[in-house]
Design a protein around this motif. Structure first.
Motif, short mmCIF file in Angstrom:
data_model
loop_
_atom_site.label_atom_id
_atom_site.label_comp_id
_atom_site.label_asym_id
_atom_site.label_seq_id
_atom_site.Cartn_x
_atom_site.Cartn_y
_atom_site.Cartn_z
N THR A 175 0.83 -1.21 0.00
CA THR A 175 0.00 0.00 0.00
C THR A 175 0.86 1.26 0.00
N VAL A 176 2.06 1.16 0.53
CA VAL A 176 3.00 2.29 0.58
C VAL A 176 4.40 1.76 0.29
N PHE A 177 5.15 2.53 -0.51
CA PHE A 177 6.51 2.14 -0.88
C PHE A 177 7.51 3.19 -0.41
N HIS A 178 8.70 2.73 -0.06
CA HIS A 178 9.83 3.63 0.11
C HIS A 178 10.39 3.97 -1.26
N GLY A 179 10.67 5.25 -1.50
CA GLY A 179 11.20 5.63 -2.80
C GLY A 179 12.03 6.90 -2.73
N ARG A 180 12.60 7.24 -3.87
CA ARG A 180 13.38 8.47 -4.01
C ARG A 180 13.12 9.06 -5.38
N GLU A 181 13.09 10.37 -5.47
CA GLU A 181 13.15 11.00 -6.79
C GLU A 181 14.61 11.34 -7.06
N ARG A 229 15.75 17.75 3.38
CA ARG A 229 17.14 17.57 3.00
C ARG A 229 17.28 16.72 1.73
N TRP A 230 17.93 17.27 0.72
CA TRP A 230 18.26 16.53 -0.49
C TRP A 230 19.63 15.88 -0.30
N ARG A 231 19.80 14.69 -0.87
CA ARG A 231 21.04 13.93 -0.70
C ARG A 231 21.70 13.65 -2.05
N ASP A 232 23.03 13.59 -2.03
CA ASP A 232 23.78 13.18 -3.21
C ASP A 232 24.58 11.92 -2.88
N GLY A 233 25.42 11.49 -3.84
CA GLY A 233 26.15 10.25 -3.65
C GLY A 233 27.08 10.25 -2.47
N ALA A 234 27.70 11.37 -2.19
CA ALA A 234 28.63 11.45 -1.06
C ALA A 234 27.91 11.22 0.26
N VAL A 235 26.71 11.79 0.39
CA VAL A 235 25.93 11.61 1.62
C VAL A 235 25.53 10.15 1.78
N TYR A 236 25.05 9.53 0.69
CA TYR A 236 24.65 8.12 0.78
C TYR A 236 25.84 7.22 1.09
N ALA A 237 27.01 7.54 0.52
CA ALA A 237 28.20 6.73 0.80
C ALA A 237 28.56 6.79 2.28
N ALA A 238 28.41 7.97 2.86
CA ALA A 238 28.71 8.13 4.28
C ALA A 238 27.69 7.41 5.16
N GLU A 239 26.41 7.47 4.76
CA GLU A 239 25.36 6.87 5.58
C GLU A 239 25.30 5.35 5.43
N ALA A 240 25.54 4.87 4.21
CA ALA A 240 25.40 3.43 3.96
C ALA A 240 26.72 2.68 4.10
N LYS A 248 25.60 3.42 -9.34
CA LYS A 248 24.40 3.05 -10.09
C LYS A 248 23.83 4.20 -10.91
N PHE A 249 23.90 5.42 -10.38
CA PHE A 249 23.22 6.54 -11.03
C PHE A 249 24.16 7.62 -11.56
N GLY A 250 25.45 7.54 -11.27
CA GLY A 250 26.39 8.53 -11.77
C GLY A 250 26.84 9.51 -10.70
N PRO A 251 27.96 10.19 -10.95
CA PRO A 251 28.56 11.04 -9.91
C PRO A 251 27.78 12.31 -9.60
N GLU A 252 26.94 12.76 -10.53
CA GLU A 252 26.21 14.01 -10.31
C GLU A 252 24.80 13.80 -9.77
N ALA A 253 24.36 12.57 -9.65
CA ALA A 253 22.99 12.30 -9.25
C ALA A 253 22.72 12.76 -7.81
N PHE A 254 21.53 13.26 -7.60
CA PHE A 254 21.08 13.65 -6.27
C PHE A 254 19.57 13.47 -6.19
N GLY A 255 19.02 13.55 -5.00
CA GLY A 255 17.58 13.36 -4.92
C GLY A 255 17.02 13.53 -3.53
N LEU A 256 15.74 13.16 -3.41
CA LEU A 256 14.99 13.33 -2.18
C LEU A 256 14.13 12.10 -1.96
N HIS A 257 14.08 11.61 -0.73
CA HIS A 257 13.30 10.40 -0.46
C HIS A 257 11.85 10.74 -0.14
#
Length: 305
Positions: A175-181, A229-240, A248-257
């Motif tokens: 009924t609800v999904f986790h996602g990101r733009e 807060r919008w996140r980019d690859g550097a933030v995800y690398a630090a968190e994960a 997966k998405f390239g060095p310039e990719a960023f987004g919002l969950h």
């Protein structure tokens, strides 16, 4: 006092009347600048067309691989290749209540897009864990209780879901999904020509591409994205602790969950909707009616002839 050449005085004596030359001078200056810009515009147009042709060739090559055994020629658009992903009647005839299979096919098919905000074409990509989960649900059939829920047109916002709604980070992959733009995607998955994607991940199990603990803790997707807060690859690398995002998405990719859910409209069209109300309808990319360079198209420099 000085009279602006762009305005006409309320009263002017006959002896002081004269033709307002300034607008004509401005027009000549504009034409001269436009003519000077013409070679640069032509070069940029040629470069853009070349890049577009190269990216489209990725979709054609992937389509050729998919249809090599049948010998069928590749179509120009995803809507022509896979009308059941867009046309409500054909979708219902092919998938019925097997929404899991529909989502899997949207992920697996190059070029499938959802039209967000009246013209922002987002592709759909599932994490490997969610792709595997939905594949199992699809194989089990439309009566499997894990099937994703496609709400009817009366559920125009997530907060209107009749089975309950809470302002939290919970999701159940049905009924609800986790996602990101995602924006500025350069390493586009499976040969898609999109640079923007909706990325859905598994919430009910382990997923290397799932939401980080920080995303879950700070989630407030019912609010405007301007205050989030919008996140980019550097933030995800630090968190994960792994750089899967940029890989997966390239060095310039960023987004919002966001949290997402699925619903139909009055015409039975398929909508992928975020909690804050931003949503996209399954719709193929269309060539502009007045695209430059095509048969019968406008000439961008015809005004100078």
């Amino acid at each position: 006092s000085t009279i602006s050449p762009l305005t006409t005085p309320a009263r002017v004596s006959p002896s002081s009347e004269r033709e307002p030359l300034a607008p004509r001078m401005f027009a000549h200056a504009f034409t001269a600048r436009a003519l000077a810009f013409r070679p640069l515009a032509t070069a940029r147009l040629t470069e853009t067309k070349a890049r577009t042709k190269a990216r489209r060739s990725l979709v054609v090559s992937n389509s050729n691989l998919d249809m090599a055994s049948s010998g069928s020629p590749p179509s120009l658009t995803a809507a022509e290749m896979y009308p059941a992903l867009y046309d409500p009647a054909q979708r219902d005839a092919k998938y019925g209540g097997n929404i899991a299979q529909y989502l899997v096919d949207c992920h697996d098919t190059p070029g499938v897009t959802f039209n967000f905000c009246g013209g922002m074409m987002f592709g759909l990509v599932l994490s490997p864990a969610l792709r595997e989960h939905l594949g199992e649900v699809a194989a089990a059939g439309p009566d499997d209780p894990r099937q994703p829920k496609l709400y009817d047109a009366s559920v125009a916002r997530m907060s209107m879901k009749p089975d309950g709604y809470a302002k939290d980070a919970s999701a159940d992959d049905a009924t609800v999904f986790h996602g990101r733009e995602l924006r500025e995607v350069s390493a586009a998955p499976h040969g898609s020509t999109s640079t923007m994607f909706i990325h859905l991940s598994l919430a009910s199990g382990d997923d290397a591409e799932g939401w980080s603990a920080e995303e879950i803790e700070e989630y407030s997707g019912w609010m405007s994205d301007r205050g989030r807060r919008w996140r980019d690859g550097a933030v995800y690398a630090a968190e994960a602790g792994a750089d899967w995002y940029r890989a997966k998405f390239g060095p310039e990719a960023f987004g919002l969950h966001h949290r997402f859910y699925l619903h139909k409209d009055g015409g039975d069209n398929f909508w992928l909707s975020a909690e804050d109300g931003c949503e996209g309808v399954a719709q193929s990319k269309q060539k502009p009616a007045f695209d430059f360079g095509g048969p019968g198209a406008r000439n961008p420099f015809s005004i100078f002839k």
